[in-house]
Write a protein that holds these residues in place. Sequence first.
Motif, PDB file in Angstrom:
ATOM      1  N   GLN A 179       0.797  -1.219   0.000  1.00 16.97           N
ATOM      2  CA  GLN A 179       0.000   0.000   0.000  1.00 16.97           C
ATOM      3  C   GLN A 179       0.835   1.277   0.000  1.00 16.97           C
ATOM      4  N   ILE A 180       2.042   1.210   0.521  1.00 17.76           N
ATOM      5  CA  ILE A 180       2.876   2.413   0.633  1.00 17.76           C
ATOM      6  C   ILE A 180       4.089   2.369  -0.297  1.00 17.76           C
ATOM      7  N   THR A 181       4.868   1.293  -0.189  1.00 17.75           N
ATOM      8  CA  THR A 181       6.126   1.224  -0.946  1.00 17.75           C
ATOM      9  C   THR A 181       5.897   0.932  -2.420  1.00 17.75           C
ATOM     10  N   TRP A 182       5.044  -0.039  -2.707  1.00 16.88           N
ATOM     11  CA  TRP A 182       4.847  -0.477  -4.092  1.00 16.88           C
ATOM     12  C   TRP A 182       4.418   0.645  -5.037  1.00 16.88           C
ATOM     13  N   PRO A 183       3.452   1.480  -4.699  1.00 22.45           N
ATOM     14  CA  PRO A 183       3.074   2.550  -5.631  1.00 22.45           C
ATOM     15  C   PRO A 183       4.236   3.471  -6.019  1.00 22.45           C
ATOM     16  N   GLY A 184       5.211   3.613  -5.124  1.00 24.66           N
ATOM     17  CA  GLY A 184       6.338   4.494  -5.422  1.00 24.66           C
ATOM     18  C   GLY A 184       7.420   3.854  -6.278  1.00 24.66           C
ATOM     19  N   ILE A 185       7.452   2.505  -6.313  1.00 28.06           N
ATOM     20  CA  ILE A 185       8.530   1.837  -7.057  1.00 28.06           C
ATOM     21  C   ILE A 185       8.022   1.035  -8.247  1.00 28.06           C
ATOM     22  N   ARG A 186       6.709   1.021  -8.467  1.00 25.54           N
ATOM     23  CA  ARG A 186       6.169   0.103  -9.475  1.00 25.54           C
ATOM     24  C   ARG A 186       6.707   0.379 -10.879  1.00 25.54           C
ATOM     25  N   TRP A 187       6.875   1.665 -11.228  1.00 25.71           N
ATOM     26  CA  TRP A 187       7.389   1.962 -12.568  1.00 25.71           C
ATOM     27  C   TRP A 187       8.848   1.535 -12.693  1.00 25.71           C
ATOM     28  N   GLY A 188       9.617   1.659 -11.631  1.00 27.09           N
ATOM     29  CA  GLY A 188      10.993   1.175 -11.663  1.00 27.09           C
ATOM     30  C   GLY A 188      11.053  -0.330 -11.850  1.00 27.09           C
TER      31      GLY A 188
END
Length: 268
Positions: A179-188
């Motif tokens: 919920q927190i980390t994944w949205p910030g790294i998904r494009w990477g």
Amino acid sequence: MRKILISISFLVIFLLIMLPFLGITFGAFEEGPQAFINALVRPEALHALKISFIIVLIVTLLNTIVGVYVSLEIVRGSWISRWLKPVINALIDLPFAVSPVIVGLMVILIFGPNTALGAFFEDHNMKIVYAIPGMILATMFITFPLMVREVVPLLEEIGTQSEEASATLGAGPWRTFFQITWPGIRWGVVYGLILTIARSLGEFGSILVVSGNIINQTQTATTLVYQDAEQFQLVAANSVAFVLGLISITILLTLEWLKRRSEKVSSH
């Protein structure tokens, strides 16, 4: 001066990228579409493409899982001391500095039939060298940094405040991650996936050494191109190379499209 530099850049791109691919395209269709199709539907070509896609699938899956975990540990791991991080970063970047041929040789020296590990696995009916597991190991080593180098900068950019707040509110590690980390790294992760697929599909040096290039057993699409060229079956070699090039171009265009889309999303 600016126009001259731009012209030189386009000339280099044309000579090094576009011209060779045009040559492969003309070579593939030199004897007509039927010869192109016949080259691709040969049993050895179908088997080589199948082996290539199996390796790409397994390597991409493993590198995604391991790469994201390693990235989290590098950025968030409190157990890693300040002097150890540069060492870990150097080890991660090692595949960029080591020749793929040496990587294949390393796998043979560690897991070859005359080694202790190789003999152990063969006693348990698991062959590593001159088999798919060894090819997967070599390709994983070559492509491992691609995922880590995409995810680590994003983790450093988003920081830890939101994750700490989530943990304070009672969320577990998995819930915090998704919920927190994944949205910030998904494009990477998506970029790392695409680069890993493209690099795995085109790997040649380490695969040639560790696979033995056995027809209808351990031959991949790239080593089949090498064999066809060695035997002067140029239409067959160009046909398989054309398909590989087309797939790589499609992958890279997809990457560019995703970059533009992510930029639009972030701007909104």
